[in-house]
Motif scaffolding. Structure first.
Motif, PDB file in Angstrom:
ATOM      1  N   THR A 146      -0.138  34.473 -64.437  1.00 30.02           N
ATOM      2  CA  THR A 146      -0.542  34.783 -65.796  1.00 30.02           C
ATOM      3  C   THR A 146       0.228  33.976 -66.823  1.00 30.02           C
ATOM      4  O   THR A 146      -0.272  33.730 -67.906  1.00 30.02           O
ATOM      5  N   ASN A 147       1.426  33.555 -66.504  1.00 26.85           N
ATOM      6  CA  ASN A 147       2.231  32.848 -67.484  1.00 26.85           C
ATOM      7  C   ASN A 147       3.127  31.824 -66.794  1.00 26.85           C
ATOM      8  O   ASN A 147       4.324  32.033 -66.676  1.00 26.85           O
ATOM      9  N   PRO A 148       2.584  30.711 -66.346  1.00 25.36           N
ATOM     10  CA  PRO A 148       3.365  29.773 -65.556  1.00 25.36           C
ATOM     11  C   PRO A 148       4.525  29.138 -66.307  1.00 25.36           C
ATOM     12  O   PRO A 148       5.515  28.782 -65.693  1.00 25.36           O
ATOM     13  N   GLU A 149       4.423  28.989 -67.642  1.00 30.20           N
ATOM     14  CA  GLU A 149       5.510  28.338 -68.345  1.00 30.20           C
ATOM     15  C   GLU A 149       6.782  29.194 -68.374  1.00 30.20           C
ATOM     16  O   GLU A 149       7.867  28.661 -68.548  1.00 30.20           O
ATOM     17  N   ASP A 150       6.650  30.497 -68.178  1.00 26.58           N
ATOM     18  CA  ASP A 150       7.825  31.355 -68.125  1.00 26.58           C
ATOM     19  C   ASP A 150       8.408  31.442 -66.721  1.00 26.58           C
ATOM     20  O   ASP A 150       9.516  31.913 -66.540  1.00 26.58           O
ATOM     21  N   GLY A 151       7.647  31.021 -65.732  1.00 28.28           N
ATOM     22  CA  GLY A 151       8.058  31.181 -64.350  1.00 28.28           C
ATOM     23  C   GLY A 151       8.957  30.079 -63.854  1.00 28.28           C
ATOM     24  O   GLY A 151       9.118  29.031 -64.461  1.00 28.28           O
ATOM     25  N   ASP A 152       9.524  30.318 -62.743  1.00 23.11           N
ATOM     26  CA  ASP A 152      10.368  29.370 -62.049  1.00 23.11           C
ATOM     27  C   ASP A 152       9.484  28.302 -61.398  1.00 23.11           C
ATOM     28  O   ASP A 152       8.437  28.606 -60.853  1.00 23.11           O
ATOM     29  N   ASP A 153       9.914  27.051 -61.446  1.00 26.55           N
ATOM     30  CA  ASP A 153       9.130  25.969 -60.837  1.00 26.55           C
ATOM     31  C   ASP A 153       8.894  26.202 -59.348  1.00 26.55           C
ATOM     32  O   ASP A 153       7.800  25.943 -58.841  1.00 26.55           O
ATOM     33  N   MET A 154       9.900  26.684 -58.652  1.00 27.61           N
ATOM     34  CA  MET A 154       9.736  26.916 -57.211  1.00 27.61           C
ATOM     35  C   MET A 154       8.715  28.016 -56.957  1.00 27.61           C
ATOM     36  O   MET A 154       7.927  27.940 -56.021  1.00 27.61           O
ATOM     37  N   GLN A 155       8.720  29.026 -57.777  1.00 31.17           N
ATOM     38  CA  GLN A 155       7.744  30.103 -57.621  1.00 31.17           C
ATOM     39  C   GLN A 155       6.337  29.582 -57.889  1.00 31.17           C
ATOM     40  O   GLN A 155       5.394  29.941 -57.193  1.00 31.17           O
ATOM     41  N   LEU A 156       6.214  28.716 -58.862  1.00 32.93           N
ATOM     42  CA  LEU A 156       4.928  28.105 -59.165  1.00 32.93           C
ATOM     43  C   LEU A 156       4.447  27.260 -57.988  1.00 32.93           C
ATOM     44  O   LEU A 156       3.278  27.335 -57.584  1.00 32.93           O
ATOM     45  N   ILE A 157       5.337  26.497 -57.413  1.00 33.00           N
ATOM     46  CA  ILE A 157       4.975  25.667 -56.258  1.00 33.00           C
ATOM     47  C   ILE A 157       4.577  26.550 -55.077  1.00 33.00           C
ATOM     48  O   ILE A 157       3.610  26.251 -54.372  1.00 33.00           O
ATOM     49  N   ARG A 158       5.292  27.641 -54.860  1.00 33.81           N
ATOM     50  CA  ARG A 158       4.923  28.563 -53.772  1.00 33.81           C
ATOM     51  C   ARG A 158       3.512  29.114 -53.976  1.00 33.81           C
ATOM     52  O   ARG A 158       2.738  29.228 -53.029  1.00 33.81           O
ATOM     53  N   MET A 159       3.186  29.444 -55.221  1.00 31.87           N
ATOM     54  CA  MET A 159       1.854  29.950 -55.520  1.00 31.87           C
ATOM     55  C   MET A 159       0.797  28.880 -55.224  1.00 31.87           C
ATOM     56  O   MET A 159      -0.252  29.173 -54.649  1.00 31.87           O
ATOM     57  N   ILE A 160       1.073  27.642 -55.586  1.00 34.58           N
ATOM     58  CA  ILE A 160       0.140  26.547 -55.335  1.00 34.58           C
ATOM     59  C   ILE A 160      -0.040  26.347 -53.838  1.00 34.58           C
ATOM     60  O   ILE A 160      -1.160  26.157 -53.347  1.00 34.58           O
ATOM     61  N   ILE A 161       1.053  26.402 -53.077  1.00 32.75           N
ATOM     62  CA  ILE A 161       0.992  26.221 -51.620  1.00 32.75           C
ATOM     63  C   ILE A 161       0.126  27.310 -50.989  1.00 32.75           C
ATOM     64  O   ILE A 161      -0.646  27.040 -50.075  1.00 32.75           O
ATOM     65  N   GLU A 162       0.237  28.530 -51.489  1.00 31.74           N
ATOM     66  CA  GLU A 162      -0.566  29.634 -50.951  1.00 31.74           C
ATOM     67  C   GLU A 162      -2.055  29.412 -51.148  1.00 31.74           C
ATOM     68  O   GLU A 162      -2.868  29.910 -50.370  1.00 31.74           O
ATOM     69  N   LYS A 163      -2.424  28.663 -52.174  1.00 34.76           N
ATOM     70  CA  LYS A 163      -3.837  28.436 -52.475  1.00 34.76           C
ATOM     71  C   LYS A 163      -4.410  27.202 -51.782  1.00 34.76           C
ATOM     72  O   LYS A 163      -5.596  26.924 -51.918  1.00 34.76           O
ATOM     73  N   LEU A 164      -3.581  26.476 -51.040  1.00 35.17           N
ATOM     74  CA  LEU A 164      -4.072  25.330 -50.275  1.00 35.17           C
ATOM     75  C   LEU A 164      -4.952  25.818 -49.123  1.00 35.17           C
ATOM     76  O   LEU A 164      -4.837  26.971 -48.702  1.00 35.17           O
ATOM     77  N   PRO A 165      -5.795  24.925 -48.588  1.00 32.70           N
ATOM     78  CA  PRO A 165      -6.514  25.295 -47.366  1.00 32.70           C
ATOM     79  C   PRO A 165      -5.495  25.684 -46.280  1.00 32.70           C
ATOM     80  O   PRO A 165      -4.385  25.135 -46.240  1.00 32.70           O
ATOM     81  N   PRO A 166      -5.852  26.609 -45.382  1.00 32.54           N
ATOM     82  CA  PRO A 166      -4.888  27.146 -44.426  1.00 32.54           C
ATOM     83  C   PRO A 166      -4.131  26.095 -43.597  1.00 32.54           C
ATOM     84  O   PRO A 166      -2.917  26.197 -43.448  1.00 32.54           O
ATOM     85  N   LEU A 167      -4.825  25.102 -43.079  1.00 34.16           N
ATOM     86  CA  LEU A 167      -4.147  24.106 -42.249  1.00 34.16           C
ATOM     87  C   LEU A 167      -3.180  23.278 -43.088  1.00 34.16           C
ATOM     88  O   LEU A 167      -2.042  23.022 -42.656  1.00 34.16           O
ATOM     89  N   GLN A 168      -3.592  22.870 -44.273  1.00 34.68           N
ATOM     90  CA  GLN A 168      -2.703  22.091 -45.134  1.00 34.68           C
ATOM     91  C   GLN A 168      -1.481  22.912 -45.520  1.00 34.68           C
ATOM     92  O   GLN A 168      -0.354  22.414 -45.509  1.00 34.68           O
ATOM     93  N   SER A 169      -1.700  24.169 -45.850  1.00 36.03           N
ATOM     94  CA  SER A 169      -0.596  25.046 -46.211  1.00 36.03           C
ATOM     95  C   SER A 169       0.382  25.196 -45.050  1.00 36.03           C
ATOM     96  O   SER A 169       1.595  25.085 -45.223  1.00 36.03           O
ATOM     97  N   LYS A 170      -0.166  25.436 -43.861  1.00 33.90           N
ATOM     98  CA  LYS A 170       0.677  25.621 -42.676  1.00 33.90           C
ATOM     99  C   LYS A 170       1.482  24.365 -42.377  1.00 33.90           C
ATOM    100  O   LYS A 170       2.692  24.430 -42.150  1.00 33.90           O
ATOM    101  N   ILE A 171       0.825  23.214 -42.399  1.00 35.82           N
ATOM    102  CA  ILE A 171       1.505  21.953 -42.095  1.00 35.82           C
ATOM    103  C   ILE A 171       2.562  21.647 -43.156  1.00 35.82           C
ATOM    104  O   ILE A 171       3.683  21.253 -42.830  1.00 35.82           O
ATOM    105  N   PHE A 172       2.221  21.834 -44.424  1.00 38.99           N
ATOM    106  CA  PHE A 172       3.186  21.565 -45.490  1.00 38.99           C
ATOM    107  C   PHE A 172       4.409  22.465 -45.352  1.00 38.99           C
ATOM    108  O   PHE A 172       5.542  22.000 -45.465  1.00 38.99           O
TER     109      PHE A 172
END
Length: 163
Positions: free
Chosen positions: A92-118
């Motif tokens: 809801t508010n990425p500018e207030d969040g931690d960069d690592m938390q934002l990256i974790r959220m992005i990784i979760e939204k990747l396709p499953p194989l890409q997420s797993k491999i990454f």
């Protein structure tokens, strides 16, 4: 598992675990403590480690769980000291969040194989050969999926940061 075998198989993981713990927290002393806790837990279950299929993954999962427990403890501490609970979510508010938390959220939204491999390559520190064995993909598809995942993470991170 005897002491010599433990020292040969488990202790070399310490540096990788410490590197990972330091990426999760700025408190280097706590990172050391978390890795020590992992070592103690693995030592306490040394009789069952021989039967475990992937000791490295177990060590990193244990570290992740310790870090998660620590984070939860800090959240509860913050609630009790401030008297109120302030929920902040990256979605809801990425500018207030931690960069690592934002990256974790992005990784979760990747396709499953890409997420797993990454995750396996960049977070858990697996080698290419280990990932190929676990996922059953070819060297070429591993490189392609890893490259695509990195590009998507980079693009989405830049997009969310520019909002």
């Amino acid at each position: 598992m005897e002491l010599e075998e433990f020292n040969h198989k488990i202790v070399p993981l310490r540096k990788s675990l410490l590197d990972m713990a330091r990426t999760w927290t700025e408190a280097h002393d706590y990172a050391e403590d978390a890795v020590q806790e992992v070592m103690l837990r693995l030592w306490s279950m040394r009789d069952r480690l021989d039967a475990h299929p992937n000791i490295r993954a177990l060590a990193f999962t244990t570290l992740k769980n310790i870090e998660r427990d620590h984070w939860r403890h800090l959240q509860i501490e913050n609630i009790s000291t401030s008297g109120k609970y302030q929920e902040t979510t990256v979605a809801t508010n990425p500018e207030d969040g931690d960069d690592m938390q934002l990256i974790r959220m992005i990784i979760e939204k990747l396709p499953p194989l890409q997420s797993k491999i990454f995750r396996m390559k960049e977070i858990e520190g697996y080698t290419k050969e280990e990932i190929i064995k676990i996922t059953g993909c070819t060297d070429e598809s591993l490189r392609q999926n890893l490259s695509r995942a990195r590009k998507k993470i980079r693009a989405e991170f830049i997009r969310l940061q520019s909002r």
